[in-house]
Design a protein around this motif. Structure first.
Motif, PDB file in Angstrom:
ATOM      1  N   THR A  14       0.861  -1.193   0.000  1.00 43.09           N
ATOM      2  CA  THR A  14       0.000   0.000   0.000  1.00 43.09           C
ATOM      3  C   THR A  14       0.890   1.233   0.000  1.00 43.09           C
ATOM      4  O   THR A  14       1.815   1.341   0.814  1.00 43.09           O
ATOM      5  N   PHE A  15       0.600   2.170  -0.917  1.00 43.83           N
ATOM      6  CA  PHE A  15       1.421   3.367  -1.073  1.00 43.83           C
ATOM      7  C   PHE A  15       0.523   4.597  -1.031  1.00 43.83           C
ATOM      8  O   PHE A  15      -0.534   4.620  -1.667  1.00 43.83           O
ATOM      9  N   VAL A  16       0.962   5.603  -0.292  1.00 47.12           N
ATOM     10  CA  VAL A  16       0.155   6.803  -0.088  1.00 47.12           C
ATOM     11  C   VAL A  16       0.523   7.908  -1.070  1.00 47.12           C
ATOM     12  O   VAL A  16      -0.332   8.685  -1.492  1.00 47.12           O
ATOM     13  N   HIS A  17       1.761   7.979  -1.449  1.00 43.83           N
ATOM     14  CA  HIS A  17       2.278   9.128  -2.195  1.00 43.83           C
ATOM     15  C   HIS A  17       2.384   8.830  -3.683  1.00 43.83           C
ATOM     16  O   HIS A  17       2.877   7.769  -4.091  1.00 43.83           O
ATOM     17  N   GLY A  18       1.887   9.729  -4.518  1.00 41.59           N
ATOM     18  CA  GLY A  18       2.084   9.663  -5.958  1.00 41.59           C
ATOM     19  C   GLY A  18       1.533   8.399  -6.585  1.00 41.59           C
ATOM     20  O   GLY A  18       0.439   7.924  -6.266  1.00 41.59           O
ATOM     21  N   ASP A  19       2.313   7.819  -7.490  1.00 39.62           N
ATOM     22  CA  ASP A  19       1.906   6.597  -8.178  1.00 39.62           C
ATOM     23  C   ASP A  19       2.360   5.339  -7.462  1.00 39.62           C
ATOM     24  O   ASP A  19       2.163   4.228  -7.957  1.00 39.62           O
ATOM     25  N   GLY A  20       2.999   5.490  -6.300  1.00 38.56           N
ATOM     26  CA  GLY A  20       3.456   4.332  -5.567  1.00 38.56           C
ATOM     27  C   GLY A  20       4.736   3.767  -6.139  1.00 38.56           C
ATOM     28  O   GLY A  20       5.535   4.477  -6.752  1.00 38.56           O
ATOM     29  N   LEU A  21       4.938   2.487  -5.919  1.00 39.20           N
ATOM     30  CA  LEU A  21       6.148   1.825  -6.395  1.00 39.20           C
ATOM     31  C   LEU A  21       6.019   1.540  -7.887  1.00 39.20           C
ATOM     32  O   LEU A  21       5.216   0.708  -8.308  1.00 39.20           O
ATOM     33  N   LEU A 260      -7.399  16.304  -8.041  1.00 45.16           N
ATOM     34  CA  LEU A 260      -7.613  17.493  -7.228  1.00 45.16           C
ATOM     35  C   LEU A 260      -8.780  17.293  -6.267  1.00 45.16           C
ATOM     36  O   LEU A 260      -8.697  17.647  -5.077  1.00 45.16           O
ATOM     37  N   ALA A 261      -9.859  16.717  -6.742  1.00 49.56           N
ATOM     38  CA  ALA A 261     -11.009  16.456  -5.870  1.00 49.56           C
ATOM     39  C   ALA A 261     -10.611  15.520  -4.729  1.00 49.56           C
ATOM     40  O   ALA A 261     -11.042  15.699  -3.573  1.00 49.56           O
ATOM     41  N   HIS A 262      -9.787  14.530  -5.026  1.00 43.57           N
ATOM     42  CA  HIS A 262      -9.350  13.593  -3.987  1.00 43.57           C
ATOM     43  C   HIS A 262      -8.430  14.291  -2.988  1.00 43.57           C
ATOM     44  O   HIS A 262      -8.509  14.024  -1.771  1.00 43.57           O
ATOM     45  N   ALA A 263      -7.566  15.176  -3.481  1.00 43.12           N
ATOM     46  CA  ALA A 263      -6.700  15.938  -2.574  1.00 43.12           C
ATOM     47  C   ALA A 263      -7.537  16.740  -1.587  1.00 43.12           C
ATOM     48  O   ALA A 263      -7.235  16.791  -0.381  1.00 43.12           O
ATOM     49  N   PRO A 282      -7.971  24.741   1.654  1.00 41.27           N
ATOM     50  CA  PRO A 282      -7.911  23.469   0.933  1.00 41.27           C
ATOM     51  C   PRO A 282      -6.817  23.477  -0.129  1.00 41.27           C
ATOM     52  O   PRO A 282      -6.376  24.535  -0.569  1.00 41.27           O
ATOM     53  N   PRO A 283      -6.380  22.282  -0.565  1.00 34.78           N
ATOM     54  CA  PRO A 283      -5.376  22.213  -1.633  1.00 34.78           C
ATOM     55  C   PRO A 283      -5.877  22.912  -2.896  1.00 34.78           C
ATOM     56  O   PRO A 283      -7.055  22.868  -3.227  1.00 34.78           O
ATOM     57  N   GLN A 284      -4.935  23.560  -3.592  1.00 33.95           N
ATOM     58  CA  GLN A 284      -5.281  24.272  -4.820  1.00 33.95           C
ATOM     59  C   GLN A 284      -4.917  23.482  -6.070  1.00 33.95           C
ATOM     60  O   GLN A 284      -5.328  23.832  -7.180  1.00 33.95           O
ATOM     61  N   THR A 285      -4.145  22.426  -5.893  1.00 39.27           N
ATOM     62  CA  THR A 285      -3.741  21.525  -6.974  1.00 39.27           C
ATOM     63  C   THR A 285      -3.720  20.112  -6.401  1.00 39.27           C
ATOM     64  O   THR A 285      -3.905  19.940  -5.192  1.00 39.27           O
ATOM     65  N   PRO A 286      -3.476  19.085  -7.213  1.00 42.67           N
ATOM     66  CA  PRO A 286      -3.428  17.721  -6.672  1.00 42.67           C
ATOM     67  C   PRO A 286      -2.153  17.429  -5.877  1.00 42.67           C
ATOM     68  O   PRO A 286      -1.484  16.418  -6.068  1.00 42.67           O
ATOM     69  N   MET A 287      -1.788  18.315  -5.009  1.00 43.92           N
ATOM     70  CA  MET A 287      -0.664  18.120  -4.101  1.00 43.92           C
ATOM     71  C   MET A 287      -0.886  19.006  -2.888  1.00 43.92           C
ATOM     72  O   MET A 287      -1.714  19.933  -2.918  1.00 43.92           O
ATOM     73  N   MET A 288      -0.161  18.741  -1.835  1.00 43.07           N
ATOM     74  CA  MET A 288      -0.241  19.549  -0.613  1.00 43.07           C
ATOM     75  C   MET A 288       0.999  19.263   0.224  1.00 43.07           C
ATOM     76  O   MET A 288       1.673  18.251   0.037  1.00 43.07           O
ATOM     77  N   HIS A 289       1.290  20.155   1.138  1.00 39.37           N
ATOM     78  CA  HIS A 289       2.290  19.888   2.153  1.00 39.37           C
ATOM     79  C   HIS A 289       1.575  19.597   3.462  1.00 39.37           C
ATOM     80  O   HIS A 289       0.518  20.168   3.744  1.00 39.37           O
ATOM     81  N   LEU A 290       2.169  18.702   4.233  1.00 38.12           N
ATOM     82  CA  LEU A 290       1.592  18.290   5.504  1.00 38.12           C
ATOM     83  C   LEU A 290       2.590  18.596   6.608  1.00 38.12           C
ATOM     84  O   LEU A 290       3.776  18.233   6.511  1.00 38.12           O
ATOM     85  N   LEU A 291       2.125  19.279   7.639  1.00 38.95           N
ATOM     86  CA  LEU A 291       2.937  19.540   8.820  1.00 38.95           C
ATOM     87  C   LEU A 291       2.488  18.588   9.921  1.00 38.95           C
ATOM     88  O   LEU A 291       1.309  18.571  10.297  1.00 38.95           O
ATOM     89  N   PHE A 292       3.423  17.790  10.424  1.00 36.31           N
ATOM     90  CA  PHE A 292       3.136  16.821  11.471  1.00 36.31           C
ATOM     91  C   PHE A 292       3.723  17.318  12.789  1.00 36.31           C
ATOM     92  O   PHE A 292       4.920  17.637  12.851  1.00 36.31           O
ATOM     93  N   ALA A 293       2.909  17.366  13.824  1.00 44.95           N
ATOM     94  CA  ALA A 293       3.366  17.797  15.148  1.00 44.95           C
ATOM     95  C   ALA A 293       4.045  16.628  15.851  1.00 44.95           C
ATOM     96  O   ALA A 293       3.502  16.013  16.785  1.00 44.95           O
ATOM     97  N   VAL A 294       5.245  16.298  15.393  1.00 42.63           N
ATOM     98  CA  VAL A 294       5.991  15.158  15.913  1.00 42.63           C
ATOM     99  C   VAL A 294       7.457  15.384  15.594  1.00 42.63           C
ATOM    100  O   VAL A 294       7.792  16.100  14.635  1.00 42.63           O
ATOM    101  N   SER A 332       1.968  14.226  -3.049  1.00 40.99           N
ATOM    102  CA  SER A 332       1.506  14.369  -4.422  1.00 40.99           C
ATOM    103  C   SER A 332       0.429  13.320  -4.638  1.00 40.99           C
ATOM    104  O   SER A 332       0.662  12.124  -4.453  1.00 40.99           O
ATOM    105  N   VAL A 333      -0.756  13.756  -5.013  1.00 43.93           N
ATOM    106  CA  VAL A 333      -1.882  12.843  -5.159  1.00 43.93           C
ATOM    107  C   VAL A 333      -1.828  12.218  -6.545  1.00 43.93           C
ATOM    108  O   VAL A 333      -2.112  12.867  -7.548  1.00 43.93           O
TER     109      VAL A 333
END
Length: 354
Positions: A14-21, A260-263, A282-294, A332-333
């Protein structure tokens, strides 16, 4: 990526980012059947791709090059060679300034001048604050390091018009123009048509092999083609990368609105997750940056646990920020992301903050 990390990724399902492997066989399959080879960049599928991209973006000519680093600096050189100023204005996070070893200066003798602020888009006021006449101005659409943010359309039109009034060439870093078209809900040729020249990439978003095109007036493109040869970019056989791009373009472009709708659905789902912030939201394109509090160490340990225990691949390690308790990742979605529904993506990302 070291061998151990690569092997861990190979074991995931299972891959979350882009097209995966994406395996080499997948990329080679994308070349299609019996493409006509070029000879040193002339003819065959390379010429077909150049014609297709020129038509898509509404320009009379295009040239295929092996890398954006080669393409953009050469294009800017052609522009400033025709003007009294060798200064190019750009955003502080411009790819030429941050990732290309100062090739624009060392190879082409350009003077790069960053304007505006790192954490926001360019404005007309930033342009007006520069007394020096520029030879060229570069815009990146979308602004990758701001999570794929786009300037308001009317603001962009105003900025480009102002730069032109000052006699500057206007150039588009459109590595992700495909995604920007979905965000603006405007055709590619309308966006690219604001500029004198535009660069587009084929492995970002499109998922093809390496390579890119520069589009523009025939005389400018002809000069970029000469610079391609001078810089060693006119390879004997460029057809595999060109065929890969030509075959991938129609399907991938058609997917961008759904991506974009999925993003945006993912961003909505993350609204209920403590410790994860979306930029822009909300995201403006099919990508976004995520800030993790960790912390970086905790994120890396959680990512490794997901891979080893659940077969889920995220990012092996995050990008640090100025706050040691916050890290950043770029989502990247792509096709792999779209195979997971938004609540499932949010659940996986929440686990990185555990």
């Amino acid at each position: 990526m070291d061998d151990e990390t690569r092997a861990r990724r190979e074991r995931c399902h299972t891959f979350v980012h882009g097209d995966g492997l994406v395996r080499p066989a997948d990329l080679l399959a994308g070349i299609g059947h019996d493409p006509v080879p070029d000879v040193y960049g002339d003819g065959g599928v390379v010429a077909d791709l150049e014609s297709t991209v020129a038509q898509l973006l509404g320009f009379p000519a295009a040239v295929f090059l092996p890398s954006g680093t080669m393409a953009q600096a050469a294009t800017l050189r052609v522009h400033v060679d025709q003007r009294p100023s060798r200064t190019v204005l750009w955003h502080p996070m411009c790819h030429l300034a941050t990732h290309e070893g100062e090739a624009y200066a060392r190879v082409h003798g350009l003077t790069g001048r960053a304007i505006g602020e790192r954490q926001r888009l360019l404005t007309r006021a930033d342009l007006e604050a520069v007394a020096e006449p520029p030879g060229a101005v570069l815009w990146e659409l979308p602004q990758r390091d701001l999570g794929g943010e786009l300037p308001a359309w009317d603001d962009l039109v105003d900025q480009v018009g102002y730069a032109r009034e000052r006699g500057a060439a206007v150039h588009l870093d459109g590595a992700r123009l495909w995604e920007a078209s979905a965000g603006y809900e405007r055709p590619l040729d309308e966006i690219a048509g604001l500029f004198d020249t535009a660069y587009v990439s084929f492995y970002k978003g499109i998922g093809a092999l390496s390579g890119c095109c520069v589009v523009g007036p025939a005389d400018v493109v002809a000069q970029v083609r000469e610079w391609r040869r001078r810089l060693g970019g006119t390879l004997f056989a460029m057809w595999p990368a060109a065929a890969s791009a030509l075959n991938a373009l129609p399907e991938r472009l058609a997917e961008m609105p759904a991506r974009l709708a999925h993003a945006r659905a993912i961003a909505d789902a993350l609204g209920a997750v403590d410790g994860v912030r979306v930029l822009p939201d909300p995201p403006q394109t099919p990508m976004m940056h995520l800030l993790f509090a960790v912390s970086e160490d905790r994120f890396t340990a959680n990512a490794r646990r997901l891979a080893e225990d659940e077969g889920i691949w995220v990012w092996p390690e995050p990008m640090p920020t100025d706050d040691p308790g916050v890290v950043r990742c770029e989502l990247s979605v792509g096709r792999a992301t779209c195979r997971l529904d938004a609540p499932r993506v949010a659940e996986i990302l929440a686990a990185l903050c555990a």
